[in-house]
Every structure is written in C-alpha cells, then in structure tokens.
Design a protein around this motif. Structure first.
Motif, PDB file in Angstrom:
ATOM      1  N   SER A  15      36.660  19.548  19.686  1.00 47.48           N
ATOM      2  CA  SER A  15      36.439  20.114  18.342  1.00 47.48           C
ATOM      3  C   SER A  15      35.118  20.860  18.187  1.00 47.48           C
ATOM      4  CB  SER A  15      36.549  19.041  17.244  1.00 47.48           C
ATOM      5  OG  SER A  15      37.871  18.570  17.173  1.00 47.48           O
ATOM      6  N   ARG A  16      34.247  20.789  19.165  1.00 45.36           N
ATOM      7  CA  ARG A  16      33.026  21.605  19.089  1.00 45.36           C
ATOM      8  C   ARG A  16      33.410  23.080  19.045  1.00 45.36           C
ATOM      9  NH1 ARG A  16      29.140  24.164  22.229  1.00 45.36           N
ATOM     10  NH2 ARG A  16      30.384  23.976  24.125  1.00 45.36           N
ATOM     11  N   SER A  17      32.606  23.846  18.333  1.00 47.55           N
ATOM     12  CA  SER A  17      32.940  25.260  18.160  1.00 47.55           C
ATOM     13  C   SER A  17      31.733  26.128  18.478  1.00 47.55           C
ATOM     14  CB  SER A  17      33.407  25.514  16.724  1.00 47.55           C
ATOM     15  OG  SER A  17      33.695  26.884  16.505  1.00 47.55           O
ATOM     16  N   GLU A  18      32.015  27.309  18.940  1.00 40.58           N
ATOM     17  CA  GLU A  18      30.984  28.318  19.159  1.00 40.58           C
ATOM     18  C   GLU A  18      31.401  29.597  18.451  1.00 40.58           C
ATOM     19  OE1 GLU A  18      29.289  27.143  23.620  1.00 40.58           O
ATOM     20  OE2 GLU A  18      30.622  28.870  23.370  1.00 40.58           O
ATOM     21  N   MET A  19      30.384  30.325  17.973  1.00 43.01           N
ATOM     22  CA  MET A  19      30.672  31.679  17.519  1.00 43.01           C
ATOM     23  C   MET A  19      29.763  32.640  18.275  1.00 43.01           C
ATOM     24  SD  MET A  19      29.007  32.429  13.813  1.00 43.01           S
ATOM     25  CE  MET A  19      28.891  34.175  14.172  1.00 43.01           C
ATOM     26  N   ASN A  20      30.279  33.809  18.506  1.00 42.30           N
ATOM     27  CA  ASN A  20      29.579  34.816  19.294  1.00 42.30           C
ATOM     28  C   ASN A  20      29.493  36.109  18.495  1.00 42.30           C
ATOM     29  OD1 ASN A  20      29.722  37.223  21.367  1.00 42.30           O
ATOM     30  ND2 ASN A  20      28.842  35.479  22.446  1.00 42.30           N
ATOM     31  N   VAL A  21      28.353  36.723  18.531  1.00 43.28           N
ATOM     32  CA  VAL A  21      28.193  38.045  17.935  1.00 43.28           C
ATOM     33  C   VAL A  21      27.695  38.972  19.036  1.00 43.28           C
ATOM     34  CG1 VAL A  21      27.232  39.415  16.054  1.00 43.28           C
ATOM     35  CG2 VAL A  21      27.507  36.937  15.776  1.00 43.28           C
ATOM     36  N   SER A  22      28.444  40.022  19.300  1.00 38.95           N
ATOM     37  CA  SER A  22      28.044  40.965  20.343  1.00 38.95           C
ATOM     38  C   SER A  22      27.414  42.198  19.707  1.00 38.95           C
ATOM     39  CB  SER A  22      29.269  41.361  21.172  1.00 38.95           C
ATOM     40  OG  SER A  22      30.227  42.011  20.351  1.00 38.95           O
ATOM     41  N   THR A  23      26.700  42.950  20.508  1.00 45.31           N
ATOM     42  CA  THR A  23      26.062  44.193  20.070  1.00 45.31           C
ATOM     43  C   THR A  23      25.405  44.007  18.699  1.00 45.31           C
ATOM     44  OG1 THR A  23      27.995  45.263  21.104  1.00 45.31           O
ATOM     45  CG2 THR A  23      26.383  46.685  20.058  1.00 45.31           C
ATOM     46  N   LEU A  24      24.431  43.146  18.653  1.00 46.68           N
ATOM     47  CA  LEU A  24      23.793  42.780  17.402  1.00 46.68           C
ATOM     48  C   LEU A  24      23.221  43.983  16.663  1.00 46.68           C
ATOM     49  CD1 LEU A  24      22.010  39.502  18.519  1.00 46.68           C
ATOM     50  CD2 LEU A  24      23.697  39.694  16.666  1.00 46.68           C
ATOM     51  N   GLU A  25      23.369  43.929  15.331  1.00 50.96           N
ATOM     52  CA  GLU A  25      22.792  44.941  14.449  1.00 50.96           C
ATOM     53  C   GLU A  25      21.785  44.253  13.525  1.00 50.96           C
ATOM     54  OE1 GLU A  25      26.045  46.693  12.364  1.00 50.96           O
ATOM     55  OE2 GLU A  25      27.033  47.422  14.192  1.00 50.96           O
TER      56      GLU A  25
ATOM     57  N   PHE B 183      35.299  40.527   8.756  1.00 50.42           N
ATOM     58  CA  PHE B 183      34.157  40.874   9.599  1.00 50.42           C
ATOM     59  C   PHE B 183      34.650  41.665  10.799  1.00 50.42           C
ATOM     60  CE2 PHE B 183      30.265  38.808   8.130  1.00 50.42           C
ATOM     61  CZ  PHE B 183      30.753  38.013   7.103  1.00 50.42           C
ATOM     62  N   PRO B 184      33.777  42.523  11.359  1.00 54.93           N
ATOM     63  CA  PRO B 184      34.214  43.317  12.520  1.00 54.93           C
ATOM     64  C   PRO B 184      34.481  42.455  13.743  1.00 54.93           C
ATOM     65  CG  PRO B 184      31.865  43.635  12.075  1.00 54.93           C
ATOM     66  CD  PRO B 184      32.406  42.852  10.931  1.00 54.93           C
ATOM     67  N   GLY B 185      35.149  43.061  14.706  1.00 58.29           N
ATOM     68  CA  GLY B 185      35.530  42.346  15.914  1.00 58.29           C
ATOM     69  C   GLY B 185      34.364  41.876  16.760  1.00 58.29           C
ATOM     70  N   ARG B 186      33.140  42.346  16.430  1.00 57.58           N
ATOM     71  CA  ARG B 186      31.961  41.874  17.170  1.00 57.58           C
ATOM     72  C   ARG B 186      31.740  40.364  16.933  1.00 57.58           C
ATOM     73  NH1 ARG B 186      27.436  43.059  15.511  1.00 57.58           N
ATOM     74  NH2 ARG B 186      27.868  43.775  13.379  1.00 57.58           N
ATOM     75  N   PHE B 187      32.312  39.883  15.872  1.00 57.42           N
ATOM     76  CA  PHE B 187      32.189  38.456  15.545  1.00 57.42           C
ATOM     77  C   PHE B 187      33.419  37.727  16.095  1.00 57.42           C
ATOM     78  CE2 PHE B 187      28.615  38.340  12.549  1.00 57.42           C
ATOM     79  CZ  PHE B 187      28.460  39.696  12.289  1.00 57.42           C
ATOM     80  N   SER B 188      33.189  36.751  16.913  1.00 55.14           N
ATOM     81  CA  SER B 188      34.309  36.001  17.483  1.00 55.14           C
ATOM     82  C   SER B 188      33.913  34.537  17.593  1.00 55.14           C
ATOM     83  CB  SER B 188      34.696  36.545  18.855  1.00 55.14           C
ATOM     84  OG  SER B 188      33.622  36.392  19.769  1.00 55.14           O
ATOM     85  N   GLY B 189      34.891  33.719  17.849  1.00 54.38           N
ATOM     86  CA  GLY B 189      34.592  32.300  17.975  1.00 54.38           C
ATOM     87  C   GLY B 189      35.639  31.600  18.801  1.00 54.38           C
ATOM     88  N   ARG B 190      35.399  30.339  19.043  1.00 59.21           N
ATOM     89  CA  ARG B 190      36.390  29.520  19.706  1.00 59.21           C
ATOM     90  C   ARG B 190      36.108  28.050  19.403  1.00 59.21           C
ATOM     91  NH1 ARG B 190      34.908  29.641  26.176  1.00 59.21           N
ATOM     92  NH2 ARG B 190      32.647  29.481  26.010  1.00 59.21           N
ATOM     93  N   GLN B 191      37.098  27.237  19.659  1.00 57.45           N
ATOM     94  CA  GLN B 191      36.941  25.798  19.465  1.00 57.45           C
ATOM     95  C   GLN B 191      37.446  25.098  20.721  1.00 57.45           C
ATOM     96  OE1 GLN B 191      39.335  23.830  16.419  1.00 57.45           O
ATOM     97  NE2 GLN B 191      37.656  22.433  15.927  1.00 57.45           N
ATOM     98  N   PHE B 192      36.723  24.108  21.130  1.00 53.69           N
ATOM     99  CA  PHE B 192      37.051  23.376  22.343  1.00 53.69           C
ATOM    100  C   PHE B 192      37.881  22.129  22.015  1.00 53.69           C
ATOM    101  CE2 PHE B 192      34.409  26.022  24.922  1.00 53.69           C
ATOM    102  CZ  PHE B 192      33.380  26.410  24.085  1.00 53.69           C
TER     103      PHE B 192
END
Lengths: 112, 112
Positions: free
Chosen positions: A72-82, A60-69
């Motif tokens: 263990s909770r996790s978030e994903m982020n999508v920037s510049t939505l298409e 997936f392109p770099g617009r998709f990113s994530g992290r884990q705390f």
C-alpha cells in the motif's frame, strides 16, 4: 499506531529535473490519495490508488504520475519540473475509498 | 463558480467567542469533510459526515443535505484553535475525479 508518513519533508529541485515523493499509509489502509496545495489554487486532487490500481486522476498533465505497491505504500513522480510545480504535496490514506482520510505532513517541493 | 464555497475567508475573534464557519457546495456528494491545517502544513481530519450533526469536544459540525450546506462551530474558542479550516466534499461516483474537492479555507485567528 503510526500515522501517514511522507518523505522527504522538504526538497529543492532544478527546472527540468524529475522528483519522486513517497507516502507510507497507516497500517491496514489500502487507499492512498495525493493532493497538491499552492497559494493560488489551494488544494487540488492529483490521483487516488486502491489495491495497486489508480482509481481516479485529477486534471494534471501527464508529467505527474504515481503508483502503489503491494504493501500500500505509494510514490508519485513529477518529470520535467517547472517552476509552477513548487507546492506542498500531501498524501492521505483511508481504509478504503469513501472512508475518513488521514493526511501526512506533506512534502514541500521548491523548484528553482 | 467553485463547487465548494466557504465563508468567511478570514475570521478574527476573541478568546471565548462562539465561532461559525459555513460551507456550501453545488455537486452531489457522498460525504463532507471538515479539516484543520496549522502553519507548517499538516492537515487533521476533524469530521466526516453525510447527514445530521456530529460533536467532538468543543467542535460541532452540521450538514443539511437538501440545502447543500454545512457549518462548523467552535464553542469557547481558544488561541490554540487558530488555524485554517477547510471544507471538502467526496463527490458521488459517476464521473469526474472522485478525490476530495476542497473549499479555499477559512483563516481563523483567536486572540487572547
């Protein structure tokens, strides 16, 4: 015990905006994976986290990113939505990599 | 060619019939998963297996590692079994994404 919880369940965003999705794994599970499901492509692997470290990333392109705390909770982020980012985003947790995965109900993202 | 192929894509049967869904894969795997997805999106893990056969209630899953093939059987099918059944594999580590790789799914409808 409580299952995998994803929030929000539904989301409508406009092209160009960014979005953050959240996933709370089953207590004691340290691995969280994210998947995108679309009618055309089916289910595709986005990324996997274990103990706050990204172990693997799908194609997936770099617009998709994530992290884990640390909890263990996790978030994903999508920037510049298409428009093509409209999909059901699923997260799954497991005790550790390679063990049985338990899925959340998903977040349905619509980009308009 | 997809790395995970399922057949049939669609299956309609009468209540009580014995159901078989097949899955073939072309990559080295550490485990194979059978998942069930109902309308609305939530995915339930039915089986995770790396050899032999597993049984849970009316569901039976088998895998032949040498032939790279797995089957999911449903005995005494019931309308509540109507769902999409998805085969997924955990690839051997050593390169590429280690998250699950999915088949396209089998849409099963059991008519009363």
């Amino acid at each position: 015990k409580a299952g995998v919880t994803q929030t929000p369940r539904y989301l409508i965003k406009t092209r160009g905006q960014q979005v953050t999705l959240s996933c709370s794994p089953i207590s004691g599970h340290r691995s969280v994976s994210w998947y995108q499901q679309t009618p055309g492509q089916g289910l595709q692997f986005l990324f996997e986290y274990f103990s706050e470290t990204q172990r693997n990333k799908g194609n997936f392109p770099g617009r998709f990113s994530g992290r884990q705390f640390s909890n263990s909770r996790s978030e994903m982020n999508v920037s510049t939505l298409e428009l093509g980012d409209s999909a059901l985003y699923l997260c799954a947790s497991s005790v550790q990599w390679g063990t049985e995965a338990f899925f959340g109900q998903g977040t349905r993202l619509t980009v308009v | 060619k997809n790395e995970v192929e399922q057949s049939p894509q669609n299956l309609t049967a009468q209540e009580g019939e014995f159901i078989t869904i097949n899955c073939s894969y072309s990559v080295g795997i550490s485990a194979l998963h059978w998942l069930q997805q109902h309308p609305g999106g939530g995915i339930v893990s039915l089986f995770m297996l790396s050899s032999g056969k597993k049984k849970h209630g009316r569901l039976i899953a088998t895998i032949n590692i040498q032939e790279k093939h797995s089957s999911l059987h449903i005995t005494a099918s019931h309308p509540r079994d109507s769902a999409v059944y998805i085969c997924a594999v955990s690839r051997d580590s050593g390169g590429g994404a280690d998250g699950l790789t999915f088949g396209k799914g089998t849409h099963l409808i059991i008519q009363p």
